[in-house]
Design a protein around this motif. Structure first.
Motif, PDB file in Angstrom:
ATOM      1  N   ILE A   1       1.235  -7.293  11.834  1.00 45.73           N
ATOM      2  CA  ILE A   1       2.629  -6.915  11.577  1.00 45.73           C
ATOM      3  C   ILE A   1       2.710  -6.016  10.344  1.00 45.73           C
ATOM      4  O   ILE A   1       3.447  -5.024  10.326  1.00 45.73           O
ATOM      5  CB  ILE A   1       3.503  -8.177  11.397  1.00 45.73           C
ATOM      6  CG1 ILE A   1       3.516  -9.006  12.683  1.00 45.73           C
ATOM      7  CG2 ILE A   1       4.932  -7.803  11.005  1.00 45.73           C
ATOM      8  CD1 ILE A   1       4.190 -10.357  12.549  1.00 45.73           C
ATOM      9  N   SER A   2       1.941  -6.360   9.313  1.00 44.64           N
ATOM     10  CA  SER A   2       1.924  -5.553   8.082  1.00 44.64           C
ATOM     11  C   SER A   2       1.487  -4.128   8.382  1.00 44.64           C
ATOM     12  O   SER A   2       2.139  -3.149   7.973  1.00 44.64           O
ATOM     13  CB  SER A   2       0.975  -6.168   7.050  1.00 44.64           C
ATOM     14  OG  SER A   2       1.075  -7.562   6.987  1.00 44.64           O
TER      15      SER A   2
ATOM     16  N   LEU B   1       1.814  -2.768   0.948  1.00 42.89           N
ATOM     17  CA  LEU B   1       0.627  -3.150   1.717  1.00 42.89           C
ATOM     18  C   LEU B   1      -0.588  -3.255   0.805  1.00 42.89           C
ATOM     19  O   LEU B   1      -1.383  -4.196   0.919  1.00 42.89           O
ATOM     20  CB  LEU B   1       0.377  -2.129   2.828  1.00 42.89           C
ATOM     21  CG  LEU B   1      -0.806  -2.403   3.759  1.00 42.89           C
ATOM     22  CD1 LEU B   1      -0.563  -3.660   4.594  1.00 42.89           C
ATOM     23  CD2 LEU B   1      -1.063  -1.214   4.677  1.00 42.89           C
TER      24      LEU B   1
ATOM     25  N   GLU C   1       3.479 -13.890   3.094  1.00 38.43           N
ATOM     26  CA  GLU C   1       3.206 -12.796   4.033  1.00 38.43           C
ATOM     27  C   GLU C   1       4.476 -12.334   4.747  1.00 38.43           C
ATOM     28  O   GLU C   1       4.677 -11.134   4.968  1.00 38.43           O
ATOM     29  CB  GLU C   1       2.167 -13.231   5.074  1.00 38.43           C
ATOM     30  CG  GLU C   1       0.744 -13.320   4.560  1.00 38.43           C
ATOM     31  CD  GLU C   1       0.438 -14.677   3.941  1.00 38.43           C
ATOM     32  OE1 GLU C   1       1.374 -15.499   3.791  1.00 38.43           O
ATOM     33  OE2 GLU C   1      -0.742 -14.918   3.591  1.00 38.43           O
TER      34      GLU C   1
ATOM     35  N   SER D   1       8.828  -3.646   6.548  1.00 36.91           N
ATOM     36  CA  SER D   1       9.644  -3.220   7.690  1.00 36.91           C
ATOM     37  C   SER D   1      10.964  -2.602   7.226  1.00 36.91           C
ATOM     38  O   SER D   1      11.469  -1.659   7.843  1.00 36.91           O
ATOM     39  CB  SER D   1       9.928  -4.412   8.609  1.00 36.91           C
ATOM     40  OG  SER D   1       8.740  -4.879   9.208  1.00 36.91           O
TER      41      SER D   1
ATOM     42  N   ASN E   1       5.907  -8.578   4.784  1.00 33.89           N
ATOM     43  CA  ASN E   1       6.058  -7.905   6.077  1.00 33.89           C
ATOM     44  C   ASN E   1       7.499  -7.460   6.311  1.00 33.89           C
ATOM     45  O   ASN E   1       7.755  -6.359   6.811  1.00 33.89           O
ATOM     46  CB  ASN E   1       5.618  -8.834   7.210  1.00 33.89           C
ATOM     47  CG  ASN E   1       4.112  -9.008   7.271  1.00 33.89           C
ATOM     48  OD1 ASN E   1       3.368  -8.310   6.590  1.00 33.89           O
ATOM     49  ND2 ASN E   1       3.654  -9.945   8.078  1.00 33.89           N
TER      50      ASN E   1
ATOM     51  N   PRO F   1      -2.883  -9.072   4.657  1.00 35.85           N
ATOM     52  CA  PRO F   1      -2.058  -8.332   5.627  1.00 35.85           C
ATOM     53  C   PRO F   1      -2.495  -8.651   7.055  1.00 35.85           C
ATOM     54  O   PRO F   1      -3.683  -8.838   7.325  1.00 35.85           O
ATOM     55  CB  PRO F   1      -2.340  -6.862   5.289  1.00 35.85           C
ATOM     56  CG  PRO F   1      -2.908  -6.873   3.905  1.00 35.85           C
ATOM     57  CD  PRO F   1      -3.639  -8.170   3.774  1.00 35.85           C
TER      58      PRO F   1
END
Length: 333
Positions: free
Chosen positions: A256-257, A243, A220, A228, A224, A253
């Motif tokens: 933060i995702s 995603l 994850e 970003s 993430n 997800p």
């Protein structure tokens, strides 16, 4: 044990303290240590090291250093395990200067630093934003006949990431096979994060793509961080694609995702997609936070959707008022 006519000795107490350390019970570890004089059992270096490790795991760097300072009074000589526990405690407590000081004192105490010592000190420098010092420590390891391992490289790459030195981070990653050190997911996550900080989304994408080739499974954090990176690079399509891929690779997800993907859509002027992401979060049992709403409102602003922006703002205010009302009701009762 006394009832069974068995008298505990220093090995018994050391084992009990070590058990507390492994269980994250630093208070109990110190309590057991304090009971030893009463039981006429003299703590040894192993006992102190175990107690210090317990303090280290509990984030109690001051207590760990205090225990170490008491050892000479008890006519005990700290060894490499003791120093490693103390340095690790300083690393956890963000005390990079103290970690370096302890490392520098070891030769004087005739204690030879090992790989764990250097890895912990490099990690302390990383946490303190001292990437130059971290790289310097890494460079001197061969001089003292120590081979850096994956943990050492990870700490150094993380230091470069925190110092926005993405080129150096990637260089370290490239050196690992030559040093016969296998990168793991932490290595790649730190390198991808370094690329993100350096606005190198293409390199972040490349690193993500080569992970399966290196038999490293993205997690994850990897996704993430990559999302970003795409957000910073205004690559909303790639952010949404990643995603959507997460469930396919059995990754869930999180906030933060979604926040990163929503922000990517906002930067790309995709207000409809940003609002769609916001709307599906409750369906996947995720609660949008201020960051999510800010990104969605920003997307509406960029898309000239002032009514929707105000509507989102009112939702936040209403939620805040409801939360305050619930809190007030609870305190009243």
């Amino acid at each position: 044990m006394p009832e069974a006519r068995v008298v505990p000795d220093e090995i018994t107490y050391s084992a009990a303290i070590s058990a507390c350390e492994k269980g994250g019970q630093w208070q109990l570890a110190l309590n057991v240590l304090s009971l030893m004089p009463e039981a006429r059992v003299v703590p040894n270096a192993i006992t102190y090291s175990a107690a210090m490790s317990a303090c280290e795991k509990g984030g109690q760097w001051q207590l760990a250093l205090n225990l170490m300072s008491l050892m000479p009074e008890a006519m005990l000589v700290p060894n490499e395990i003791t120093y490693n526990a103390a340095i690790s405690a300083c690393e956890k407590g963000g005390q990079w200067q103290l970690a370096l000081k302890l490392l520098s004192l070891m030769p004087e105490a005739r204690v030879v630093p090992d790989r764990i010592t250097y890895s912990a000190t490099i990690s302390a420098c990383s946490k303190g934003g001292q990437w130059q010092l971290a790289l310097n420590l890494l460079s001197v390891m061969p001089d003292v006949r120590l081979a850096p391992d994956t943990i050492t490289y990870n700490a150094a790459i993380s230091a470069c990431e925190k110092g926005c030195q993405w080129q150096l981070a990637l260089n370290l990653l490239s050196l690992m096979p030559e040093a016969r050190v296998e990168p793991d997911e932490i290595t790649y996550n730190a390198a991808i994060s370094a690329c993100k900080e350096g606005s190198q989304w293409q390199l972040a994408l490349h690193l993500l793509s080569v992970m399966p080739v290196a038999s490293v499974v993205p997690n994850e954090i990897t996704y993430n961080t990559a999302i970003s990176a795409f957000e910073k690079g205004c690559q909303w399509q790639l952010a949404l694609n990643l995603l959507s891929l997460m469930p396919e690779v059995t990754l869930v997800p999180d906030e933060i995702s979604y926040n990163a993907a929503t922000s990517a859509c906002s930067k790309g002027g995709q207000w409809q997609l940003a609002l769609n992401l916001l709307s599906v979060m409750p369906e996947v049992r995720l609660v949008p936070d201020t960051i999510t709403y800010n990104a969605a409102i920003g997307a509406c602003r960029m898309g000239g959707q002032w009514q929707l922006a105000l509507n989102l703002l009112s939702l936040i205010c209403n939620a805040a008022i409801s939360a305050c009302a619930r809190a007030a009701s609870g305190s009243w009762h």
